[in-house]
Design an enzyme around this catalytic site. Structure first.
Site, mmCIF file in Angstrom:
data_model
loop_
_atom_site.group_PDB
_atom_site.id
_atom_site.type_symbol
_atom_site.label_atom_id
_atom_site.label_comp_id
_atom_site.label_asym_id
_atom_site.label_seq_id
_atom_site.Cartn_x
_atom_site.Cartn_y
_atom_site.Cartn_z
ATOM 1 C CE LYS A 1 16.126 15.035 15.493
ATOM 2 N NZ LYS A 1 17.283 15.316 14.639
ATOM 3 C CG ASN A 2 18.985 11.933 15.319
ATOM 4 O OD1 ASN A 2 18.254 12.654 14.626
ATOM 5 N ND2 ASN A 2 19.726 12.417 16.307
ATOM 6 C CB CYS B 1 19.585 22.462 14.805
ATOM 7 S SG CYS B 1 17.984 21.885 15.360
ATOM 8 C CG ASP C 1 21.705 15.278 20.090
ATOM 9 O OD1 ASP C 1 21.309 16.105 19.284
ATOM 10 O OD2 ASP C 1 22.589 14.439 19.815
ATOM 11 C CB VAL D 1 29.622 17.309 19.240
ATOM 12 C CG1 VAL D 1 29.131 16.765 17.904
ATOM 13 C CG2 VAL D 1 30.007 16.171 20.164
#
Ligand code: EPU
Length: 455
Positions: free
Chosen positions: A40-41, A137, A327, A349
């Site tokens: 996705k990133n 998010c 993540d 983070v």
């Protein structure tokens, strides 16, 4: 309906999810083989990079997730013609890039954070850019000051209003010296996507060096860019006059792979994740092993499993690459509720990435979140003023509950918790998970999970 519920429903609907509520009957190990494809990133950023080329680009292994569909929509309204000749293959033709109407752009407000990366490419192609209010998010403030400061350094004029951000470049974009206050992934990508066509040399200091960023640099190099990654987080970019399209297979999704690995551990299961790559997961694999998980690295993927015996507690601290990714923290915390002893997760983070632990506590976990981080010896690195810590005491049997997904990775950790728990759980807002986990429903079925969609 509040906006989180709307976002979840919209994200699920974008990939054909019919209901936003899932009922899971847990207590069974997840066993089987699933595949992870493009990250996705990376895939979403690679799609934006196609805007910079004079000719079409071909991106392979594009995941079927709703964040990809959001970027697709934004590119389309800017005149990029997108076709899909095969599964996961996307051709992006930027020959007719044009300004989009405000209403069309605004329809994408709040749906993703990727639109901010359109700034540089649109300024190069059109001389102006309009970016709607960002989504993504809700895991902290997530400001965009590094992005806007960098764009100003290139010569952009930024006009913020209540609808979004309007940018112009009256004197063109020129190479700049930029030092990021923190190695932000998005701001590094912003600089790369802007510097490659800016006049002159850009020196970027304190850059992020995540594998997805290296893959984006590989794409830009294929397009004709000159990008040198130097030691100590320094990147030099020599601007060129034009770029061509690329052909590229996206790097695999290491965050998704780590999530399934955590699911195997928590449910005492055994999952072969096709496409998982050891090199991109080394930091995760060390922690996985310390907790008591086992893995076998194969040419085509990694088998993650619970070898029996007790899981052990760990102290981890999230960080930028090559540290332990933020993540990965959320899915792993579920397995840590089953470890014998006290684990500590320091989140450095984001300011607000432990919301998901409330639902875990409702299911029987013992997790205490220290909002200002832990003072004293356990607070290992006081790097950021909003550092937080979660203290997880295990093992605690989990039982079913009615829970609500707060964010993408937190949502996946809720799935894992429900699969680990004895009894039935109802999870709402599951559409959010479709933002970043391809075909997660089909994958759960393949792994033998027992669930139905409510409604
Ligand atoms: N930050 C600022 N100002 C900025 C930009 C960032 O203060 O202008 C702060 C953020 O608030 C945050 C920290 O810097 O506290 C790191 O943010 P970063 O810019 O690195 O994150 P991002 O680019 O917004 C990407 C991923 C995230 C992933 C982070 C960290 C995408 C689309 N998102 O976000 O992925 O957690 O890097 O690796 O690439 C996810 O996949 O679930 C996800 C949230």
């Amino acid at each position: 309906m509040n906006s989180l519920v709307q976002d979840a429903a919209a994200a699920g609907a974008r990939v054909g999810l019919k209901s936003d509520e899932i009922v899971i009957r847990g207590g069974k190990p997840l066993i089987g083989r699933i595949e992870v494809r493009g990250a996705k990133n990376l895939a979403t950023k690679a799609m934006v990079a196609a805007l910079l080329g004079d000719t079409p680009s071909i991106l392979r292994d594009v995941p079927d997730i709703s964040d990809v569909n959001v970027v697709r929509g934004l590119l389309s309204i800017h005149g990029v013609r997108i076709t899909d000749p095969a599964r996961g293959e996307m051709i992006l033709d930027p020959s007719n890039v044009e300004s989009a109407h405000f209403a069309e752009i605004d329809a994408h407000a709040g749906s993703s954070r990727i639109p901010i990366l359109f700034c540089g490419p649109l300024l190069h192609r059109l001389g102006e850019a309009f970016i709607p209010d960002l989504g993504g998010c809700r895991i902290g403030d997530r400001p965009i000051d590094f992005h806007l400061d960098a764009l100003r350094a290139f010569g952009a004029v930024v006009d913020k209003n209540y609808n979004g951000i309007h940018l112009t470049a009256p004197n063109g974009l020129k190479g700049a010296e930029i030092e990021l206050p923190y190695p932000s992934v998005g701001a590094t990508e912003q600089v790369l996507l802007t510097a490659v066509l800016a006049e002159g040399v850009t020196e970027l200091r304190n850059a992020a060096i995540e594998p997805e960023i290296m893959d984006l640099i590989a794409i830009l190099q294929k397009m004709g860019a000159i990008v040198n990654v130097e030691p100590n987080r320094v990147i030099f970019i020599e601007g060129v006059k034009s770029l061509r399209g690329y052909t590229h297979r996206a790097i695999n999704d290491r965050n998704e792979a780590a999530s399934w690995a955590a699911a195997a551990l928590a449910t005492k299961g055994d999952i072969f994740v096709e496409g998982a790559k050891q090199q991109d997961l080394m930091t995760f694999l060390n922690v996985f092993r310390k907790v008591g998980g086992e893995f076998d690295v194969h040419e085509d993927g990694i088998r993650f499993y619970h070898p029996g015996g007790e899981l052990k507690p760990v102290v981890i601290e999230t960080d930028v690459h090559p540290g332990f990714m933020t993540d990965w923290q959320q899915p792993l915390v579920v397995a840590l509720t089953q470890a014998h002893g006290v684990s500590i997760v320091h989140e450095t983070v984001y300011e607000n990435r432990f919301q998901f632990t409330e639902a875990l506590n409702d299911m029987g976990a013992q997790i205490v979140v220290h909002k200002d981080g832990l003072k004293g010896a356990e607070r290992r690195v006081a790097r950021r003023e909003f550092e937080q810590a979660a203290v997880i005491t295990g093992p605690t049997p989990l039982h079913g509950a009615d829970i609500r997904v707060p964010d993408l990775r937190g949502g996946f950790s809720h799935l894992i918790a429900a699969l680990t728990a004895e009894g039935e759980s109802k999870i709402s807002n599951v559409g959010i998970i479709a933002r970043g986990y391809e075909h997660f429903v089909a994958k759960l079925r393949k792994l033998g999970a027992d669930f139905d969609f409510a409604g």
